[in-house]
Design a protein around this motif. Structure first.
Motif, PDB file in Angstrom:
ATOM      1  N   PHE A   1     -24.154   8.969   9.669  1.00  0.00           N
ATOM      2  CA  PHE A   1     -24.256  10.157   8.832  1.00  0.00           C
ATOM      3  C   PHE A   1     -23.420  11.300   9.407  1.00  0.00           C
ATOM      4  O   PHE A   1     -22.709  12.001   8.683  1.00  0.00           O
ATOM      5  CB  PHE A   1     -25.721  10.577   8.691  1.00  0.00           C
TER       6      PHE A   1
ATOM      7  N   HIS B   1     -27.120   8.337   1.007  1.00  0.00           N
ATOM      8  CA  HIS B   1     -25.920   7.501   1.070  1.00  0.00           C
ATOM      9  C   HIS B   1     -25.538   6.969  -0.306  1.00  0.00           C
ATOM     10  O   HIS B   1     -24.358   6.740  -0.586  1.00  0.00           O
ATOM     11  CB  HIS B   1     -26.121   6.345   2.065  1.00  0.00           C
TER      12      HIS B   1
ATOM     13  N   VAL C   1     -20.550   2.428  -0.758  1.00  0.00           N
ATOM     14  CA  VAL C   1     -21.314   3.160   0.251  1.00  0.00           C
ATOM     15  C   VAL C   1     -20.420   3.466   1.443  1.00  0.00           C
ATOM     16  O   VAL C   1     -19.681   2.611   1.931  1.00  0.00           O
ATOM     17  CB  VAL C   1     -22.574   2.373   0.662  1.00  0.00           C
TER      18      VAL C   1
ATOM     19  N   GLY D   1     -24.435   4.871   6.613  1.00  0.00           N
ATOM     20  CA  GLY D   1     -25.709   4.180   6.696  1.00  0.00           C
ATOM     21  C   GLY D   1     -25.589   2.953   7.581  1.00  0.00           C
ATOM     22  O   GLY D   1     -24.549   2.674   8.176  1.00  0.00           O
TER      23      GLY D   1
END
Length: 426
Positions: A172, A254, A320, A323
Motif C-alpha cells: 500500500f 485495492h 489490481v 495488496g
C-alpha cells in the motif's frame, strides 16, 4: 453483548471462530475465505459457534450459511433484529440506515486494513462462549489474535491468517497509501507466535508464516468457491460476446484503486481500438463510481446470480495494483468459466500448474493491449475459458477438507515448518 445460546454437549467437538463479521460466501474475500475454513471444519464433525467482534452488525438478522450458534460483542438480538450495544456500533447503524456511505476519492490515501481488539473486547470474548469445552479455536486474522488470552482452555489454537499484513502495508505504501493500522514484521511475528497452527491462503504466505512462527504447524488451504472442481466448458458458447468483459469487486481500497486506474488509463485505449467494447461491473465497488460517466460501462451493484450476467462475457479482468494474499475474485471468475487478464500482483500466489486461465500484463499500455488482443482473438479467450476446467479443482471443498484434516492431525505426522518452507521454494 448477546449471551450465547446454550448448546447441548452431544459428544461432537466444539469449534469457535472469532471473526470480524458473519462469514458469507461471495460477500467479500475475507468472508468467502472464512466460509472455506468453516465448511471444512464442519465436514470434520465439529459443531460451530461464532463470536462476531465487528462494529457493523446492527440491523436485520442475517441467517448463517451453516448450522451454528452466534454471539455478537456489539449487538443484542431481539427477535429478527440486532440492536447496537456500543456507541461505535450505534454510529455505524445510523450511518447505514441513512445511506451515508462516503465514496473513496482518488485523493483518499488512508487505507484501513483492520482493527485490533480492545482489552474490553478481549474480556467480552471469554464471556461469549457456550458452556462446554472448546476443542478448536479459530481466529480470523492477527487483528483478533489477542482473543486467545480469553480462551486459554482451548485444546487447539489456529490462526486463519488471510494475508501477510506487513507485506500488505508495504504494498500500500509503495502505491502512495497510508495503511492503518500500520503493521510491522515484528508485531506480526508476535501475534502469529500465539498459535499452535496457522492456515495460509497460498504457498508463498505459508513459507513466510512458517519463518515467523517456527513452532506452529502451517498449512495452505486455497479459497473455495461453491462449484470449484465442477467447472465445465459451457454449452451455448455462442452466447459469448467477444467484446464484452466482466469485473467483480468489493469496496476494498485495492479494488477501488485498481478499477479507477483501469477506467482512467486503460479503458479509453481499449475503446479506441474496439469501439463497442463493454464492461460489466458487479459488487460493492459499484458504489464508488458514478453510473454513466464511462462509455461502455454498466454498474450492476450486488448481483445474486453472477452466472446469468457472465454467460455473455468473453473474459474477466483484475487490474489490481497493490495488496497481497490471493485474489479470491479470480477464483470466482474461474469457477464461472471465465479466464482473466490481470497484473503480476493479481497473479501472485496462484498455482502454476496446470496452465493457469489468466494472462499477466503490467502497465497501462500492456494491459490495454492484452484486453484488446483477447477481444480480437476469440480463440485465445476461449482457450483461457477451457483452462478453467482443469484448474479449479485446486479450489475445491474436498481439497480444503483434506488439508485441514492434515493440519489437525498429531504433530508427529504433520510437516515441520522447515518442510513447509522447502515445499514453497520454486
Amino acid at each position: 453483548m448477546t449471551a450465547p445460546t446454550p448448546v447441548r454437549h452431544d459428544g461432537a467437538p466444539l469449534a469457535v471462530l472469532v471473526c470480524e463479521a458473519l462469514p458469507r460466501s461471495g460477500e467479500n474475500g475475507p468472508g468467502s475465505y472464512n466460509m472455506t475454513v468453516l465448511r471444512a471444519v464442519a465436514a470434520l464433525g465439529y459443531r460451530l459457534h461464532l463470536i462476531v467482534t465487528g462494529l457493523n452488525v446492527a440491523g436485520g438478522v442475517i441467517e448463517p450459511e451453516l448450522p451454528c450458534t452466534i454471539s455478537y460483542l456489539h449487538a443484542r438480538q431481539v427477535g429478527r433484529w440486532l440492536f447496537p450495544l456500543s456507541i461505535s456500533a450505534g454510529a455505524r447503524w445510523i450511518k447505514n440506515r441513512l445511506g451515508l456511505k462516503v465514496r473513496k476519492g482518488a485523493s483518499d490515501k488512508v487505507a484501513w486494513i483492520g482493527r485490533f481488539l480492545s482489552e474490553g473486547e478481549v474480556a467480552r470474548v471469554g464471556a461469549s462462549l457456550p458452556p462446554v469445552p472448546v476443542d478448536l479455536l479459530l481466529i480470523d486474522t492477527i487483528f483478533r489474535a489477542d482473543a486467545v488470552r480469553a480462551i486459554p482452555q482451548a485444546h487447539r489454537r489456529v490462526l486463519i491468517a488471510h494475508d501477510i499484513f506487513h507485506q500488505r502495508c508495504a504494498s500500500f505504501r509503495a502505491n502512495g497509501f497510508l495503511p492503518r493500522p500500520a503493521v510491522e514484521a515484528g508485531l506480526e511475528a508476535q501475534k502469529t507466535a500465539l498459535f499452535d497452527a496457522i492456515i495460509a491462503i497460498n504457498p508463498h504466505d505459508a513459507a513466510e508464516l512458517a519463518m515467523m512462527a517456527p513452532d506452529a504447524r502451517v498449512s495452505t488451504i486455497l479459497p473455495v468457491v461453491a462449484n470449484a472442481g465442477q467447472t465445465r466448458v459451457r454449452t451455448g458458447e455462442h452466447e459469448r460476446e467477444p467484446h464484452r468483459i466482466f469485473y467483480l469487486g468489493s469496496r476494498a481500497y485495492h479494488n477501488v484503486d485498481g478499477l479507477r486506474w483501469f477506467l482512467e488509463h486503460v479503458w479509453p485505449a481499449v475503446r479506441a481500438n474496439v469501439p463497442d467494447a463493454h464492461l460489466d461491473v458487479a459488487g460493492g465497488v459499484c458504489g464508488e463510481f458514478s453510473a454513466g460517466n464511462q462509455p461502455g460501462v454498466t454498474l450492476h451493484g450486488r448481483v445474486d446470480d453472477l452466472a446469468a450476467l457472465t454467460r455473455h462475457c468473453s473474459f474477466a479482468i483484475n487490474p489490481v495494483l497493490m495488496g497481497s494474499g490471493i485474489k479470491i475474485k479470480m477464483v470466482d471468475y474461474f469457477c464461472l468459466g471465465l479466464g482473466c487478464i490481470t497484473t503480476a500482483n493479481g497473479a501472485a500466489g496462484f498455482p502454476e500448474q496446470p496452465a493457469p486461465p489468466f494472462d499477466v500484463a503490467e502497465g497501462k499500455a500492456d494491459f490495454a493491449a492484452a484486453v484488446v488482443g483477447a477481444m480480437q482473438r476469440t480463440d485465445h479467450a476461449a482457450q483461457l475459458r477451457e483452462r478453467t476446467v482443469a484448474y479449479t479443482p485446486h479450489f475445491s471443498h474436498e481439497a480444503a477438507v483434506a488439508r485441514l484434516r492434515e493440519l489437525l492431525t498429531p504433530a508427529s505426522s504433520v510437516p515441520s515448518s522447515a518442510s513447509v518452507i522447502a515445499a514453497a521454494q520454486p
